[in-house]
Design a protein around this motif. Sequence first.
Motif, PDB file in Angstrom:
ATOM      1  N   LEU A   6      57.958  28.888  71.934  1.00  0.00           N
ATOM      2  CA  LEU A   6      58.635  29.953  72.673  1.00  0.00           C
ATOM      3  C   LEU A   6      58.465  31.292  71.969  1.00  0.00           C
ATOM      4  N   ARG A   7      58.534  31.233  70.656  1.00  0.00           N
ATOM      5  CA  ARG A   7      58.419  32.463  69.877  1.00  0.00           C
ATOM      6  C   ARG A   7      57.019  33.051  70.021  1.00  0.00           C
ATOM      7  N   ARG A  12      58.349  37.529  69.492  1.00  0.00           N
ATOM      8  CA  ARG A  12      59.422  38.010  68.613  1.00  0.00           C
ATOM      9  C   ARG A  12      59.673  37.012  67.510  1.00  0.00           C
ATOM     10  N   LYS A  13      60.190  37.539  66.407  1.00  0.00           N
ATOM     11  CA  LYS A  13      60.514  36.669  65.278  1.00  0.00           C
ATOM     12  C   LYS A  13      61.904  36.091  65.455  1.00  0.00           C
ATOM     13  N   VAL A  18      67.562  34.141  59.389  1.00  0.00           N
ATOM     14  CA  VAL A  18      67.983  35.233  58.498  1.00  0.00           C
ATOM     15  C   VAL A  18      69.512  35.312  58.487  1.00  0.00           C
ATOM     16  N   ALA A  19      70.101  35.207  59.670  1.00  0.00           N
ATOM     17  CA  ALA A  19      71.567  35.253  59.783  1.00  0.00           C
ATOM     18  C   ALA A  19      72.197  34.126  58.980  1.00  0.00           C
TER      19      ALA A  19
ATOM     20  N   ARG B 188      65.548  29.707  71.127  1.00  0.00           N
ATOM     21  CA  ARG B 188      64.479  30.638  70.754  1.00  0.00           C
ATOM     22  C   ARG B 188      64.648  31.176  69.338  1.00  0.00           C
ATOM     23  N   GLY B 189      65.726  30.744  68.660  1.00  0.00           N
ATOM     24  CA  GLY B 189      65.946  31.220  67.290  1.00  0.00           C
ATOM     25  C   GLY B 189      66.497  32.630  67.254  1.00  0.00           C
ATOM     26  N   GLU B 190      67.068  33.076  68.378  1.00  0.00           N
ATOM     27  CA  GLU B 190      67.644  34.426  68.415  1.00  0.00           C
ATOM     28  C   GLU B 190      69.144  34.417  68.166  1.00  0.00           C
TER      29      GLU B 190
END
Lengths: 99, 271
Positions: A6-7, A12-13, A18-19, B188-190
């Motif tokens: 999907l990425r 987008r990364k 990171v969070a 999506r890792g968002e």
Amino acid sequence: MSMNLLRLFSGRKATAPVARERLQILLAHERGLRGQPDLLATLREEILAVVSKHIQLDPDKVTVKLDRGPAVSTLEVDIEVPNNFEKTKAHAERRAGAA
Amino acid sequence: MANVLVVTSGKGGVGKTTSTAALGAALAQAGEKVVVIDFDVGLRNLDLVMGAERRVVFDLINVVQGVAKLQQALIRDKRLENLWLLPASQTRDKDALTDEGVGRVIEELRTKFDWILCDSPAGIERGAMLAMRYADQAVIVTNPEVSSVRDSDRIIGMLDSKTVKAEQGERVIKHILITRFDPARAARGEMLSIDDILEILATPLLGIIPESQDVLRASNVGSPVTLNNVASAPARAYTDAVRRLMGETVDMVVPTERRGLMNRLLGRRAA
């Protein structure tokens, strides 16, 4: 797998990792401080008391900062001294002598 | 035995009031006798979300101060006969809430209700501390977002140290309720995943409430989402959470919107 795919399409990364990492580091630190008296407030108070013996200070002009780095941390003490410092010093000495 | 449950979060705007109303209504639908208490003195909103804003005469502070009897301040829900509301005061006199006074009110409510749900104000000040003070259980409402998770962690620390249970060497039973979750964005890792949040907070999960337009629709008309649209995704998620609170084992799934044919054909995304 599907996440990577999907990425790839969205271009987008993923920011969630990171969070998660930021939270893990921050909370490990904050949990350690819990229940302890506020270290910085104590330091600030005691430094102010020591310096005030010799120089008249505005308590609002004393800042104590702690920057946490991965290996070492820095303690930054910033004290604004008034320009009539010599006078106040002499004043303090006289006072100490009189006492 | 009565259960005192605080709905808390630290951070504001994550869905405490929405969740209190939804859980309270779902518990009442399951046959339990429930009272929901608004602890947000000066900024009350549970009355509005429950659709009872025009029926408030007396409030929690009146009862604490002995100006009104508990029976006079309790508002019975118009839709569910075993659901009651104890509203907060709109005056700004926050100091009127005393530890001892709140304790007395909670004790009296324990003799009359199966569930006492305390809707905590945001923050960690007096109102929030008193809302959790007498709790047996806590629902920590958390959004999949860094500041909310951090504040939840702080609140968990307080539940473990500042409550009566904690002072007696016992434990408040804690549950995480994740709200405003978007499974697609998490995939999506968002967005922080459920596993990320649970690993960080090390607290069991009560439910996952998906981000949904139905939540706003329900509050617009003053109805808990579990009453307003029983079949909606958030209502099903809250109902599952309530079944877990009552001791049932329910599979943890994120309910999704049931999309109509037109929406599917037009490729509209479920909100």
